[in-house]
Design an enzyme around this catalytic site. Structure first.
Site, PDB file in Angstrom:
ATOM      1  N   LEU A 250       0.861  -1.177  -0.015  1.00  0.00           N
ATOM      2  CA  LEU A 250      -0.047  -0.298  -0.460  1.00  0.00           C
ATOM      3  C   LEU A 250       0.554   1.670  -0.382  1.00  0.00           C
ATOM      4  O   LEU A 250       1.942   1.280   0.900  1.00  0.00           O
ATOM      5  CB  LEU A 250      -1.063  -0.006   1.036  1.00  0.00           C
TER       6      LEU A 250
ATOM      7  N   ARG B 100       2.348  13.950   7.711  1.00  0.00           N
ATOM      8  CA  ARG B 100       3.958  14.337   8.501  1.00  0.00           C
ATOM      9  C   ARG B 100       4.604  15.008   8.348  1.00  0.00           C
ATOM     10  O   ARG B 100       5.640  15.406   8.864  1.00  0.00           O
ATOM     11  CB  ARG B 100       3.047  13.496   9.480  1.00  0.00           C
TER      12      ARG B 100
ATOM     13  N   THR C  59      -6.815   2.796   4.279  1.00  0.00           N
ATOM     14  CA  THR C  59      -6.321   1.348   3.500  1.00  0.00           C
ATOM     15  C   THR C  59      -7.033   0.060   3.425  1.00  0.00           C
ATOM     16  O   THR C  59      -6.618  -0.807   2.568  1.00  0.00           O
ATOM     17  CB  THR C  59      -5.513   0.780   4.831  1.00  0.00           C
TER      18      THR C  59
ATOM     19  N   ASP D 258       5.172   1.939   4.933  1.00  0.00           N
ATOM     20  CA  ASP D 258       6.199   2.875   5.522  1.00  0.00           C
ATOM     21  C   ASP D 258       6.809   2.503   6.355  1.00  0.00           C
ATOM     22  O   ASP D 258       7.124   2.522   8.072  1.00  0.00           O
ATOM     23  CB  ASP D 258       5.345   3.990   6.157  1.00  0.00           C
TER      24      ASP D 258
ATOM     25  N   GLU E  35      -7.686   1.768  16.295  1.00  0.00           N
ATOM     26  CA  GLU E  35      -6.866   2.838  16.019  1.00  0.00           C
ATOM     27  C   GLU E  35      -6.025   4.162  16.804  1.00  0.00           C
ATOM     28  O   GLU E  35      -7.218   4.194  17.516  1.00  0.00           O
ATOM     29  CB  GLU E  35      -7.409   3.380  14.691  1.00  0.00           C
TER      30      GLU E  35
ATOM     31  N   ARG F   4      55.972  29.967 -24.377  1.00  0.00           N
ATOM     32  CA  ARG F   4      55.526  31.302 -23.874  1.00  0.00           C
ATOM     33  C   ARG F   4      56.215  32.640 -24.272  1.00  0.00           C
ATOM     34  O   ARG F   4      57.077  32.758 -24.778  1.00  0.00           O
ATOM     35  CB  ARG F   4      55.976  30.907 -21.840  1.00  0.00           C
TER      36      ARG F   4
HETATM   37  C1  UD1 Z   1      -1.724   1.749   9.914  1.00  0.00           C
HETATM   38  C2  UD1 Z   1      -2.909   0.805  10.628  1.00  0.00           C
HETATM   39  C3  UD1 Z   1      -2.340   1.172  12.302  1.00  0.00           C
HETATM   40  C4  UD1 Z   1      -0.374  -0.108  11.522  1.00  0.00           C
HETATM   41  C5  UD1 Z   1       0.000   0.954  11.372  1.00  0.00           C
HETATM   42  C6  UD1 Z   1       0.862  -0.018  10.945  1.00  0.00           C
HETATM   43  C7  UD1 Z   1      -4.961   1.034   9.696  1.00  0.00           C
HETATM   44  C8  UD1 Z   1      -6.597   1.673   9.344  1.00  0.00           C
HETATM   45  N1  UD1 Z   1      -4.527   1.186  10.472  1.00  0.00           N
HETATM   46  O1  UD1 Z   1      -2.026   2.989  10.344  1.00  0.00           O
HETATM   47  O2  UD1 Z   1      -3.386  -0.406  12.816  1.00  0.00           O
HETATM   48  O3  UD1 Z   1      -1.014   0.154  13.474  1.00  0.00           O
HETATM   49  O4  UD1 Z   1      -1.081   1.160  10.143  1.00  0.00           O
HETATM   50  O5  UD1 Z   1       1.976   1.417  10.477  1.00  0.00           O
HETATM   51  O6  UD1 Z   1      -4.718   0.534   8.330  1.00  0.00           O
HETATM   52  N2  UD1 Z   1      -2.996   3.944   2.367  1.00  0.00           N
HETATM   53  C9  UD1 Z   1      -3.198   4.072   1.123  1.00  0.00           C
HETATM   54  N3  UD1 Z   1      -4.479   4.563   0.413  1.00  0.00           N
HETATM   55  C10 UD1 Z   1      -4.946   5.324   1.941  1.00  0.00           C
HETATM   56  C11 UD1 Z   1      -4.372   5.035   2.745  1.00  0.00           C
HETATM   57  C12 UD1 Z   1      -3.061   4.266   2.862  1.00  0.00           C
HETATM   58  O7  UD1 Z   1      -2.363   3.160  -0.241  1.00  0.00           O
HETATM   59  O8  UD1 Z   1      -6.124   5.734   1.599  1.00  0.00           O
HETATM   60  C13 UD1 Z   1      -1.208   3.173   1.984  1.00  0.00           C
HETATM   61  C14 UD1 Z   1       0.188   4.497   2.272  1.00  0.00           C
HETATM   62  O9  UD1 Z   1       0.225   4.976   1.781  1.00  0.00           O
HETATM   63  C15 UD1 Z   1       0.899   3.428   3.473  1.00  0.00           C
HETATM   64  C16 UD1 Z   1       0.296   2.213   4.394  1.00  0.00           C
HETATM   65  O10 UD1 Z   1      -1.321   2.939   3.913  1.00  0.00           O
HETATM   66  O11 UD1 Z   1       1.111   2.955   3.194  1.00  0.00           O
HETATM   67  C17 UD1 Z   1      -0.286   2.861   5.634  1.00  0.00           C
HETATM   68  O12 UD1 Z   1      -1.594   4.486   5.654  1.00  0.00           O
HETATM   69  P1  UD1 Z   1      -0.993   5.044   6.871  1.00  0.00           P
HETATM   70  O13 UD1 Z   1      -2.062   6.536   6.757  1.00  0.00           O
HETATM   71  O14 UD1 Z   1       0.516   5.102   7.124  1.00  0.00           O
HETATM   72  O15 UD1 Z   1      -1.487   4.249   8.501  1.00  0.00           O
HETATM   73  P2  UD1 Z   1      -1.104   4.195   9.804  1.00  0.00           P
HETATM   74  O16 UD1 Z   1      -1.892   5.691  10.530  1.00  0.00           O
HETATM   75  O17 UD1 Z   1       0.216   4.263   9.910  1.00  0.00           O
HETATM   76 CA    CA Z   2       1.828   4.921   8.855  1.00  0.00          CA
END
Ligand code: UD1
Ligand code: CA
Length: 458
Positions: free
Chosen positions: A10, A17, A81, A106, A156, A442
């Site tokens: 993902l 941030r 997600t 990430d 969450e 030179r």
């Molecule tokens: C998410 C988890 C959380 C976990 C944490 C671990 C969910 C709801 N929560 O939270 O339980 O502890 O990761 O790191 O999943 N992304 C997409 N499309 C979207 C949203 C996000 O592709 O619409 C991708 C982001 O680019 C990222 C990953 O999903 O790589 C996680 O998204 P992020 O917003 O960082 O989730 P967290 O709030 O950290």
């Molecule tokens: Ca994250």
């Protein structure tokens, strides 16, 4: 026979941030983007096929992993997600009987060794969902695991109460699903939460309610469960990768004098018995041979060094090749595209660009050689400058074997200096020089005796 599985990374989110124009997962650590680190970890598990979910800056993301064997699916709007996974519905539908590994992009510190037992557990138990967890001293930022008897759900952080936030068992962001069960559960996820997003973590509860088997794999390697959400965390993760790289190198027979100031990118290769002195940086996919010495403040980018090469203090080398037993520095600068042949010496304050410098040739002091072809055993005197640019075009200088260029010479290109020719010091050479001849170009010294008017008073 082992059953194949798909993998879904993902990477569509922006990473607000980070406060960056570039999306979070494209930021590099130890020479690799966060995304590439995760892609490489996943590829280490040998899945049947890897897909990356792209959205924000999708062209840049695709370019970033263009050298890896991965496919892409697009998530038009980033609604969470669960929504990200749903955007891969069409590719998942084709493999209904298989599993999919879903992983957040990430998590740059994860290693395939850490995920392999999770895969084994998932298969052994026949789970619908197995997710990765760890007990973290500081669980801030992660979803927490809530257990109610044998029911499991994830809350969450934003939606958690103060006491729920104290839970140290977290959801790492890595999941193995039976594709069939995942696709059936996803449409049931709602976005009624603090963030107004479709959480993939709601699938845990949905599956549990349907009496599907949901399992947790808790890893002891808690240090690898590191979600990078800010630039400070990026720096912390980079530090971990830096130390890992140095440890690996030392185990392979490289001496690192001062691990605390040494930065070696992950893709760099270094041969045995090479010594890295303090404050050295080696970047990109540089290859350093055996028994080399890299002295303090050396900075090497995307270059290739042979064996027993010595790079002396405060030298920068970019995209160049240096052959066995050559020596460069101190205070030298090799700009891109040079080849320094065996036993050649490039010394203090010498700059080179796009230059081939022959075997046993020497340029000891204060010179600029640009677009130059120098054959073997040539001596370049102090202060020799190739004038290779007329403001519009670049021109080549060719110096044949055994030539001697006296100090303070300007070589106005295009120019060819013949074999064993000898250029007198202080010359400005504009025409080709034949082999074996001595050239002095030179202005003549003029002496006018007793012509100095004394200005000082008696
Ligand atoms: C998410 C988890 C959380 C976990 C944490 C671990 C969910 C709801 N929560 O939270 O339980 O502890 O990761 O790191 O999943 N992304 C997409 N499309 C979207 C949203 C996000 O592709 O619409 C991708 C982001 O680019 C990222 C990953 O999903 O790589 C996680 O998204 P992020 O917003 O960082 O989730 P967290 O709030 O950290
Ligand atoms: Ca994250």
């Amino acid at each position: 026979m082992k059953q194949g599985f798909l993998a879904l990374i993902l990477a569509a989110g922006k990473g607000t941030r980070f406060r960056s124009d570039k999306i979070k997962v494209l930021h590099p650590l130890a020479g690799k983007s966060m995304l590439r680190l995760v892609v490489d970890c996943v590829l280490g598990l040998k899945p049947q096929k890897v897909y990356v979910v792209v959205g924000n800056q999708k062209d840049e993301v695709k370019k970033d992993v263009s050298l890896r064997k991965v496919g892409f699916v697009t998530q038009q709007k980033q609604l969470g997600t669960a929504h990200a996974v749903l955007s891969a519905k069409n590719v998942l539908k084709k493999e209904m009987e298989k599993d999919v590994l879903v992983i957040n992009a990430d998590l740059p510190l994860l290693r395939p060794e850490t995920l392999r037992p999770m895969l084994a557990l998932h298969r052994k138990k026949g789970n619908s969902l197995t997710f990765l967890s760890a007990e973290l001293e500081n669980p801030t930022g992660f979803g927490r695991i809530i257990r109610d008897g044998d029911k499991i759900r994830i809350i969450e952080e934003k939606d958690a109460t103060a006491s729920e936030r104290k839970i140290k068992a977290i959801n790492a962001g890595v999941y193995l699903f039976k594709i069939k069960d995942l696709l059936a559960a996803l449409p049931k996820v709602s976005n009624k939460n603090k963030k107004g997003e479709y959480y993939l973590t709601d699938v845990h509860e949905i599956l549990a309610r349907q009496k599907k088997k949901v399992g947790v794999y808790t890893t002891k390697r808690a240090g690898e469960i590191f979600g990078v959400n800010s630039r400070y965390e990026l720096a912390q993760a980079a530090e971990v990768l830096r130390q890992r790289k140095i440890k690996t190198l030392t185990e392979k027979g490289v001496t690192v004098n001062d691990p605390s100031t040494t930065w070696i990118d992950l893709d760099v290769n270094i041969g045995v018995d090479t010594t890295i002195h303090s404050s050295v940086i080696v970047e990109g996919n540089s290859i350093i041979g055996r028994q080399c010495q890299l002295y303090p403040f050396v900075h090497i980018i995307g270059s290739r060094l042979g064996n027993r090469v010595r790079i002396l203090t405060s030298t920068m080398i970019e995209e160049s090749t240096i052959k066995d037993d050559a020596q460069v520095g101190p205070f030298a600068h090799l700009r891109p595209n040079n080849v320094i042949w065996q036993k050649a010496k490039v010394g203090n304050f010498v700059e080179m660009k796009n230059t081939v410098f022959g075997r046993k040739s020497k340029a000891g002091h204060l010179s600029y050689l640009g677009d130059c072809d120098v054959e073997e055993e040539v001596n370049i005197g102090a202060g020799t400058i190739t004038c290779n640019y007329d403001g519009k075009k670049k021109y080549k200088t060719i110096i044949k074997a055994g030539a001697f260029i006296g100090s303070g010479t300007e070589l106005i290109a295009p120019l060819k200096i013949g074999k064993k020719a000898y250029i007198g010091a202080g010359s400005t050479i504009t025409k080709d020089v034949s082999p074996g001849s001595l050239v002095v170009a030179r202005s003549k010294q003029v002496e006018k005796r007793k012509k100095v008017r004394r200005t000082e008073k008696k």
